[in-house]
Design an enzyme around this catalytic site. Structure first.
Site, PDB file in Angstrom:
ATOM      1  N   HIS A   1       0.399  12.991   1.121  1.00  0.00           N
ATOM      2  CA  HIS A   1       1.843  12.409   0.973  1.00  0.00           C
ATOM      3  C   HIS A   1       2.921  12.641   1.830  1.00  0.00           C
ATOM      4  O   HIS A   1       3.405  13.834   2.011  1.00  0.00           O
ATOM      5  CB  HIS A   1       2.348  12.669  -0.618  1.00  0.00           C
ATOM      6  CG  HIS A   1       3.659  12.124  -0.805  1.00  0.00           C
ATOM      7  ND1 HIS A   1       4.667  12.519  -1.522  1.00  0.00           N
ATOM      8  CD2 HIS A   1       4.057  10.773  -0.531  1.00  0.00           C
ATOM      9  CE1 HIS A   1       5.330  11.446  -2.053  1.00  0.00           C
ATOM     10  NE2 HIS A   1       5.318  10.512  -1.049  1.00  0.00           N
TER      11      HIS A   1
ATOM     12  N   ASN B   1       9.209  14.239  -5.840  1.00  0.00           N
ATOM     13  CA  ASN B   1       9.868  13.291  -6.763  1.00  0.00           C
ATOM     14  C   ASN B   1      10.239  13.840  -8.218  1.00  0.00           C
ATOM     15  O   ASN B   1      10.941  13.282  -8.904  1.00  0.00           O
ATOM     16  CB  ASN B   1       8.982  12.162  -6.465  1.00  0.00           C
ATOM     17  CG  ASN B   1       9.358  11.417  -5.245  1.00  0.00           C
ATOM     18  OD1 ASN B   1      10.506  11.324  -4.761  1.00  0.00           O
ATOM     19  ND2 ASN B   1       8.520  10.468  -4.894  1.00  0.00           N
TER      20      ASN B   1
ATOM     21  N   SER C   1       3.116   7.342  -3.393  1.00  0.00           N
ATOM     22  CA  SER C   1       3.948   8.431  -3.612  1.00  0.00           C
ATOM     23  C   SER C   1       4.006   8.371  -5.183  1.00  0.00           C
ATOM     24  O   SER C   1       4.743   9.347  -5.647  1.00  0.00           O
ATOM     25  CB  SER C   1       5.156   7.592  -3.150  1.00  0.00           C
ATOM     26  OG  SER C   1       5.332   6.328  -3.491  1.00  0.00           O
TER      27      SER C   1
ATOM     28  N   GLU D   1       2.680  16.534   1.162  1.00  0.00           N
ATOM     29  CA  GLU D   1       2.311  17.050   0.035  1.00  0.00           C
ATOM     30  C   GLU D   1       0.437  16.775   0.188  1.00  0.00           C
ATOM     31  O   GLU D   1       0.263  15.588   0.149  1.00  0.00           O
ATOM     32  CB  GLU D   1       2.698  16.531  -1.348  1.00  0.00           C
ATOM     33  CG  GLU D   1       4.316  16.716  -1.611  1.00  0.00           C
ATOM     34  CD  GLU D   1       4.985  16.242  -2.736  1.00  0.00           C
ATOM     35  OE1 GLU D   1       5.922  16.869  -3.289  1.00  0.00           O
ATOM     36  OE2 GLU D   1       4.481  14.982  -3.077  1.00  0.00           O
TER      37      GLU D   1
HETATM   38  P1  NAI Z   1       5.399  -1.386   3.661  1.00  0.00           P
HETATM   39  O1  NAI Z   1       5.647  -2.337   2.625  1.00  0.00           O
HETATM   40  O2  NAI Z   1       6.343  -0.919   4.568  1.00  0.00           O
HETATM   41  O3  NAI Z   1       3.786  -1.379   4.055  1.00  0.00           O
HETATM   42  C1  NAI Z   1       2.495  -1.764   3.218  1.00  0.00           C
HETATM   43  C2  NAI Z   1       1.735  -2.514   4.363  1.00  0.00           C
HETATM   44  O4  NAI Z   1       0.403  -2.507   3.893  1.00  0.00           O
HETATM   45  C3  NAI Z   1       2.038  -3.805   4.573  1.00  0.00           C
HETATM   46  O5  NAI Z   1       1.939  -4.014   6.311  1.00  0.00           O
HETATM   47  C4  NAI Z   1       1.192  -4.793   3.742  1.00  0.00           C
HETATM   48  O6  NAI Z   1       0.967  -5.954   4.769  1.00  0.00           O
HETATM   49  C5  NAI Z   1      -0.205  -3.755   3.868  1.00  0.00           C
HETATM   50  N1  NAI Z   1      -1.012  -4.191   3.125  1.00  0.00           N
HETATM   51  C6  NAI Z   1      -0.862  -4.693   1.675  1.00  0.00           C
HETATM   52  N2  NAI Z   1      -1.848  -4.331   0.942  1.00  0.00           N
HETATM   53  C7  NAI Z   1      -3.179  -4.270   1.966  1.00  0.00           C
HETATM   54  C8  NAI Z   1      -4.264  -4.166   1.685  1.00  0.00           C
HETATM   55  N3  NAI Z   1      -4.971  -4.695   0.689  1.00  0.00           N
HETATM   56  N4  NAI Z   1      -5.160  -3.910   2.817  1.00  0.00           N
HETATM   57  C9  NAI Z   1      -4.346  -3.749   4.150  1.00  0.00           C
HETATM   58  N5  NAI Z   1      -3.066  -3.862   4.066  1.00  0.00           N
HETATM   59  C10 NAI Z   1      -2.393  -3.881   2.985  1.00  0.00           C
HETATM   60  O7  NAI Z   1       5.114  -0.129   2.482  1.00  0.00           O
HETATM   61  P2  NAI Z   1       5.374   1.211   2.800  1.00  0.00           P
HETATM   62  O8  NAI Z   1       6.651   1.837   2.640  1.00  0.00           O
HETATM   63  O9  NAI Z   1       5.066   1.772   4.256  1.00  0.00           O
HETATM   64  O10 NAI Z   1       4.571   2.356   1.591  1.00  0.00           O
HETATM   65  C11 NAI Z   1       3.294   2.231   1.931  1.00  0.00           C
HETATM   66  C12 NAI Z   1       2.724   3.382   0.863  1.00  0.00           C
HETATM   67  O11 NAI Z   1       3.285   4.481   1.166  1.00  0.00           O
HETATM   68  C13 NAI Z   1       2.876   3.181  -0.524  1.00  0.00           C
HETATM   69  O12 NAI Z   1       1.925   3.578  -1.185  1.00  0.00           O
HETATM   70  C14 NAI Z   1       4.132   3.824  -0.620  1.00  0.00           C
HETATM   71  O13 NAI Z   1       4.192   4.347  -2.319  1.00  0.00           O
HETATM   72  C15 NAI Z   1       3.920   5.175   0.003  1.00  0.00           C
HETATM   73  N6  NAI Z   1       5.082   5.892   0.388  1.00  0.00           N
HETATM   74  C16 NAI Z   1       6.308   5.156   1.022  1.00  0.00           C
HETATM   75  C17 NAI Z   1       7.336   5.878   1.335  1.00  0.00           C
HETATM   76  C18 NAI Z   1       8.797   5.383   1.665  1.00  0.00           C
HETATM   77  O14 NAI Z   1       9.674   5.757   1.805  1.00  0.00           O
HETATM   78  N7  NAI Z   1       8.440   4.118   1.943  1.00  0.00           N
HETATM   79  C19 NAI Z   1       7.506   7.413   1.285  1.00  0.00           C
HETATM   80  C20 NAI Z   1       6.101   7.964   0.944  1.00  0.00           C
HETATM   81  C21 NAI Z   1       4.987   7.279   0.704  1.00  0.00           C
END
Ligand code: NAI
Length: 498
Positions: free
Chosen positions: A145, A195, A124, A157
């Protein structure tokens, strides 16, 4: 790379967090076989279990059939090693938001998957160009995105970095469409489209709070009157001030500390104090109560004999004319079409539609003792309308009664340039104009992104059409003249002749 057809291709989702499992669900719903990998033991399997539970509630509400849920779930396979996914044609990465972790994941993936496999990132805030750096085939890295919650939010996006192949971006654009989303192209710049353009929605209210121009509940009320589903203060309380502050800070830093994006001291204090919003029980408001009601009791009634004069022409003047006719019924009002201001005159008191100047300045320049300035007219019936008064309490009372008579809910704020809504909309337009100027997106892309990504009632370029370029420029120039700094500098795109 030639144009790729990713429809029905096997997909690997890396990261089984809130976004990853949502992406897996949407892909499986569209017929893809989806492998899900997470570096935490059991995380992918647990995420699938949680998804099954939430889909079961949809079956209970008759929103999905048991068969559809079973088919969907049968297409999602948690894997414990990345090498189990060597055959996929698309990887969507949704892991922790950390550049070096994402880079090393993509390097690891490159050694496993085929040369034509598309590597998409759901980042993001990180640069797609930077994530691709160091890869053998950086042209296959693209931003995909999604917005949270993925199954519900329509926008994707599609973000191109410096080396992204246009055919790769197009294949993701097409795929997002096939998944039922609206895709919008963006260039990899800080905050991408949504954003970035959304920053002023929060920033202008925070600036008004800092100078004590209005209270949070007043700001929320008038911006809801403008058609936003939530006001900025209640929305920041919902998002969490820590998260909202981080996004603002990252856009600020990524723009080399351009003062236009300066974060707010008001918000930092909330973060420092642990008043993060709903999740901690207190932010701008205390929960579960939320925003206190406004006391809107009127202290002034207009005499039946009052003389009404409508000034100016155009859309806003016409709206005022209709409102006035509704109020006056068979009684008539006079209208000065050629007036150089838009608004209403009652009992010698002028109420001007804001052109950005504060009321005291309008009064001074017109040689009047008292003047009222009011905000952009509400988009919803009975909507709240901010006004400020340079003059006596009696004048303020008359203004309040006039606006009430016309069907608006008057909210008195301090005498500040561009009041609340016009100022916020002008700044959203200005940011969108700069994004277009810099090739981040097209005006149509910006409109779609803001309506679908953050549920705005209209796109920034719709507001530009509605307010008119002259008034948007007037509001921005008045803000720039008042605050003198980088924040309100007018986008060169807006200054160009149409
Ligand atoms: P989250 O913390 O809920 O999930 C991330 C997951 O990735 C976790 O289960 C973690 O164990 C896993 N992980 C971490 N490092 C890893 C690796 N090296 N290999 C495999 N798995 C790994 O995070 P979330 O919120 O789902 O965000 C994920 C991505 O999406 C980020 O880049 C975030 O910026 C992006 N994003 C998030 C939004 C939101 O509202 N939460 C909206 C749009 C994008």
């Amino acid at each position: 790379m030639n144009t790729l057809n990713l429809h029905q291709a096997p997909v690997l989702v890396v990261g089984a967090g809130i976004m990853g499992i949502g992406i897996a669900q949407v892909a499986a719903q569209s017929g893809h076989h989806v492998l899900v990998y997470d570096s935490r033991d059991e995380a992918a399997a647990l995420a699938k279990l949680k998804l099954a539970e939430s889909l079961a509630t949809l079956v209970a509400k008759n929103k999905m059939t048991t068969e559809a849920v079973q088919t969907l779930l049968s297409r999602i396979t948690p894997v414990t090693h990345l090498r189990d996914a060597a055959h996929v044609s698309l990887v969507v990465e949704a892991i922790v938001e950390n550049l070096s972790v994402k880079r090393s994941l993509f390097q690891e993936l490159e050694a496993l998957v085929g040369e034509h496999c598309v590597l998409a990132t759901n980042t993001s805030s990180l640069s797609v160009t930077a994530i691709a750096n160091g890869l053998k085939y950086p042209s296959r890295v693209v931003g995909m995105h999604f917005f949270n919650p993925v199954p519900l939010m329509k926008l994707v996006e599609v973000v191109s970095g410096l080396q992204t192949d246009a055919a790769v971006a197009q294949s993701i654009f097409d795929l997002a469409g096939a998944w039922g989303k609206t895709a919008v192209y963006a260039r990899s710049t800080p905050g991408f489209i949504v954003n970035r353009i959304a920053r002023p929605f929060y920033a202008e209210s925070l600036a008004l709070l800092q100078e004590q121009a209005a209270r949070p509940e007043q700001l929320d009320l008038v911006l809801r009157g403008a058609g936003f589903r939530m006001g900025p203060c209640e929305l920041m309380d919902l998002i969490g001030h820590d998260t909202n502050f981080l996004v603002t800070q990252s856009v600020f830093e990524a723009n080399f500390f351009d003062r236009r994006f300066t974060p707010s001291l008001v918000q930092r204090e909330l973060v420092d104090g642990g008043l993060l919003g709903r999740k901690t029980g207190r932010g701008f408001y205390s929960y579960p109560g939320g925003a206190p009601a406004l006391d809107d009791s009127l202290t002034f009634t207009l005499p039946a004999t009052a003389q009404w004069v409508l000034h100016g022409s155009g859309v806003v003047a016409d709206c005022l004319a209709s409102a006035l006719s509704r109020y006056l019924g068979s009684k008539t009002h006079s209208r000065v079409l050629g007036s150089n201001w838009i608004g209403i005159e009652v009992e010698d008191l002028q109420l001007h539609l804001t052109d950005g100047r504060p009321a005291w300045q309008v009064a001074k320049e017109a040689g009047l003792k008292e003047v009222v300035v009011f905000d952009e007219l509400p988009a919803v019936s009975d909507g709240a309308l901010a006004f400020a008064c340079a003059g006596s309490e009696a004048a303020s009372g008359i203004a309040s009664a006039v606006l009430h008579a016309l069907g608006y809910a008057p909210v008195r704020v301090s005498d500040t340039p561009g009041l609340v809504v016009a100022r916020t909309l002008a700044m959203l337009v200005n940011e969108a104009a700069d994004a277009v100027l810099q090739g981040v997106c097209t005006p149509e892309g910006a409109n779609a992104a803001m309506k679908l990504g953050v549920n705005y009632p209209a796109g920034p370029f719709d507001w530009l059409d509605r307010m008119g370029r002259t008034r948007v420029l007037a509001v921005l120039n008045a803000l720039d003249a008042c605050y003198r700094g980088e924040r309100y500098r007018v986008s060169p795109w807006l200054q160009r002749p149409v």
